[in-house]
Write a protein that holds these residues in place. Structure first.
Motif, PDB file in Angstrom:
ATOM      1  N   LEU A  32      25.497 121.373  31.481  1.00 42.09           N
ATOM      2  CA  LEU A  32      25.060 120.115  32.090  1.00 42.09           C
ATOM      3  C   LEU A  32      23.605 120.189  32.526  1.00 42.09           C
ATOM      4  N   VAL A  33      23.199 121.323  33.090  1.00 42.07           N
ATOM      5  CA  VAL A  33      21.799 121.486  33.484  1.00 42.07           C
ATOM      6  C   VAL A  33      20.886 121.454  32.260  1.00 42.07           C
ATOM      7  N   ALA A  34      21.328 122.105  31.182  1.00 44.10           N
ATOM      8  CA  ALA A  34      20.534 122.116  29.949  1.00 44.10           C
ATOM      9  C   ALA A  34      20.396 120.724  29.351  1.00 44.10           C
ATOM     10  N   LEU A  35      21.404 119.879  29.584  1.00 43.56           N
ATOM     11  CA  LEU A  35      21.336 118.501  29.080  1.00 43.56           C
ATOM     12  C   LEU A  35      20.502 117.593  29.975  1.00 43.56           C
ATOM     13  N   GLY A  36      19.990 118.145  31.078  1.00 42.26           N
ATOM     14  CA  GLY A  36      19.059 117.388  31.908  1.00 42.26           C
ATOM     15  C   GLY A  36      19.614 116.800  33.185  1.00 42.26           C
ATOM     16  N   TYR A  37      20.848 117.134  33.551  1.00 44.11           N
ATOM     17  CA  TYR A  37      21.417 116.586  34.776  1.00 44.11           C
ATOM     18  C   TYR A  37      20.966 117.406  35.982  1.00 44.11           C
ATOM     19  N   PRO A  38      20.604 116.737  37.097  1.00 45.73           N
ATOM     20  CA  PRO A  38      20.205 117.466  38.303  1.00 45.73           C
ATOM     21  C   PRO A  38      21.340 118.373  38.789  1.00 45.73           C
ATOM     22  N   PRO A  39      21.016 119.509  39.412  1.00 45.07           N
ATOM     23  CA  PRO A  39      22.044 120.472  39.808  1.00 45.07           C
ATOM     24  C   PRO A  39      23.168 119.900  40.672  1.00 45.07           C
ATOM     25  N   VAL A  40      22.835 119.076  41.668  1.00 46.60           N
ATOM     26  CA  VAL A  40      23.878 118.528  42.538  1.00 46.60           C
ATOM     27  C   VAL A  40      24.785 117.583  41.758  1.00 46.60           C
ATOM     28  N   VAL A  41      24.198 116.736  40.943  1.00 45.91           N
ATOM     29  CA  VAL A  41      24.975 115.812  40.105  1.00 45.91           C
ATOM     30  C   VAL A  41      25.857 116.598  39.140  1.00 45.91           C
ATOM     31  N   ALA A  42      25.291 117.648  38.534  1.00 41.10           N
ATOM     32  CA  ALA A  42      26.059 118.481  37.612  1.00 41.10           C
ATOM     33  C   ALA A  42      27.222 119.151  38.330  1.00 41.10           C
ATOM     34  N   THR A  43      26.996 119.627  39.545  1.00 44.62           N
ATOM     35  CA  THR A  43      28.054 120.295  40.304  1.00 44.62           C
ATOM     36  C   THR A  43      29.204 119.343  40.609  1.00 44.62           C
ATOM     37  N   MET A  44      28.887 118.134  41.077  1.00 44.32           N
ATOM     38  CA  MET A  44      29.937 117.183  41.439  1.00 44.32           C
ATOM     39  C   MET A  44      30.695 116.703  40.204  1.00 44.32           C
ATOM     40  N   SER A  45      29.985 116.359  39.148  1.00 47.71           N
ATOM     41  CA  SER A  45      30.640 115.890  37.924  1.00 47.71           C
ATOM     42  C   SER A  45      31.504 116.985  37.323  1.00 47.71           C
ATOM     43  N   ASN A  46      31.003 118.214  37.371  1.00 55.11           N
ATOM     44  CA  ASN A  46      31.728 119.359  36.843  1.00 55.11           C
ATOM     45  C   ASN A  46      33.007 119.624  37.649  1.00 55.11           C
ATOM     46  N   ALA A  47      32.899 119.564  38.976  1.00 54.91           N
ATOM     47  CA  ALA A  47      34.064 119.825  39.828  1.00 54.91           C
ATOM     48  C   ALA A  47      35.179 118.825  39.555  1.00 54.91           C
ATOM     49  N   ILE A  48      34.810 117.562  39.373  1.00 52.86           N
ATOM     50  CA  ILE A  48      35.813 116.536  39.087  1.00 52.86           C
ATOM     51  C   ILE A  48      36.455 116.784  37.727  1.00 52.86           C
ATOM     52  N   GLY A  49      35.637 117.121  36.742  1.00 55.96           N
ATOM     53  CA  GLY A  49      36.170 117.344  35.403  1.00 55.96           C
ATOM     54  C   GLY A  49      37.111 118.531  35.315  1.00 55.96           C
ATOM     55  N   LEU A  50      36.831 119.577  36.078  1.00 54.22           N
ATOM     56  CA  LEU A  50      37.628 120.800  35.978  1.00 54.22           C
ATOM     57  C   LEU A  50      38.961 120.731  36.719  1.00 54.22           C
ATOM     58  N   VAL A  51      39.205 119.629  37.433  1.00 55.12           N
ATOM     59  CA  VAL A  51      40.484 119.492  38.144  1.00 55.12           C
ATOM     60  C   VAL A  51      41.659 119.588  37.176  1.00 55.12           C
ATOM     61  N   THR A  52      41.551 118.933  36.033  1.00 51.38           N
ATOM     62  CA  THR A  52      42.669 118.944  35.079  1.00 51.38           C
ATOM     63  C   THR A  52      42.952 120.336  34.558  1.00 51.38           C
ATOM     64  N   GLY A  53      41.897 121.132  34.332  1.00 53.16           N
ATOM     65  CA  GLY A  53      42.084 122.499  33.868  1.00 53.16           C
ATOM     66  C   GLY A  53      42.756 123.365  34.917  1.00 53.16           C
ATOM     67  N   GLY A  54      42.389 123.133  36.181  1.00 52.51           N
ATOM     68  CA  GLY A  54      43.037 123.872  37.255  1.00 52.51           C
ATOM     69  C   GLY A  54      44.517 123.569  37.344  1.00 52.51           C
TER      70      GLY A  54
END
Length: 251
Positions: A32-54
């Motif tokens: 996400l960072v490599a695609l240009g998303y700010p770190p905080v935005v990447a962290t929040m979007s990532n945390a939401i997405g990984l809920v299903t995997g958990g």
């Protein structure tokens, strides 16, 4: 479209790695960072997405989890409170603070991944000294890992396995199942907090793409993850983590 495909594949890998090792964020976050998303935005979007995997990873270990209900009930509140503390810290502190802290957290997470084999040997050597029941030290340690997970999440599974291995004398597969459940709780509560407080800062197509990949990856990781080479997993994770670190430091 190609970006969404890359994010889905990253989510797939992260979901599987989280179920087995516990450092899947070090796959999705750098992407996400490599695609240009700010770190905080990447962290929040990532945390939401990984809920299903958990959730799918915990479901794959449901027999190990159900075998330790007392331990689960004792540690769930600590993880939940830690998740809320960490997620509110992320939202309350300025973005500049996160961008200063995250390189340090990334380096610490990568070091944990690299030293994991030695950590596991050390844990195994200390198992005779570990407690057979939940201690106040274990509860506090699980809370602190939850704070870390709610704030950043990368390698919280590795941290949690170290804590459980040292302070709780039981089979490592039981601890891995417990780890999957507690991480799922942390990610879920953090995701709810981000959604309620910072809905407009989340990139929902990205979160959705990660969720699709992580759901499948978590199931595959719980089912077949033990067949994967730990060495190559660590090589990939460290390479992606260094990529994210370089991107953050350069920008």
């Amino acid at each position: 479209m190609w970006e969404i495909c890359v994010v889905v594949l990253a989510g797939l890998a992260a979901g599987g790695i989280n179920a087995v090792v516990g450092s899947g964020t070090l796959v999705t976050f750098p992407v996400l960072v490599a695609l240009g998303y700010p770190p905080v935005v990447a962290t929040m979007s990532n945390a939401i997405g990984l809920v299903t995997g958990g959730i799918s990873g915990a479901w794959g270990y449901r027999s190990e989890i159900s075998a330790q209900r007392r331990t689960v009930l004792a540690l769930l509140p600590a993880s939940a409170l830690g998740a809320l503390t960490g997620s509110f810290l992320l939202l309350a502190l300025p973005d500049d603070t996160f961008e200063i802290v995250v390189p340090v957290l990334l380096i610490a997470a990568l070091v944990l991944v690299v030293v994991q084999p030695r950590l596991q040997k050390w844990v195994a050597a200390r198992r005779a000294d570990a407690a057979t029941s939940v201690s106040p030290t274990l509860v506090v340690s699980v809370y602190l890992v939850g704070v870390y997970g709610g704030y950043f999440a990368a390698a919280q599974g590795v941290l949690l396995m170290g804590v459980l291995g040292v302070l709780l004398a039981q089979d490592l597969q039981l601890s891995n199942g417990l780890k999957n459940l507690l991480v799922a709780v942390v990610n879920s509560l953090a995701a709810v907090t981000y959604t309620v407080v910072a809905f407009d800062r989340i990139v929902w197509p990205v979160a959705g793409a990660i969720a699709i990949g992580a759901l499948i990856g978590g199931w595959l990781g719980a089912k077949y993850g033990r067949l994967l080479s730990p060495l190559w997993l660590r090589v990939v994770i460290v390479a992606l983590g260094l990529t994210a670190l370089a991107r953050i430091l350069v920008t």
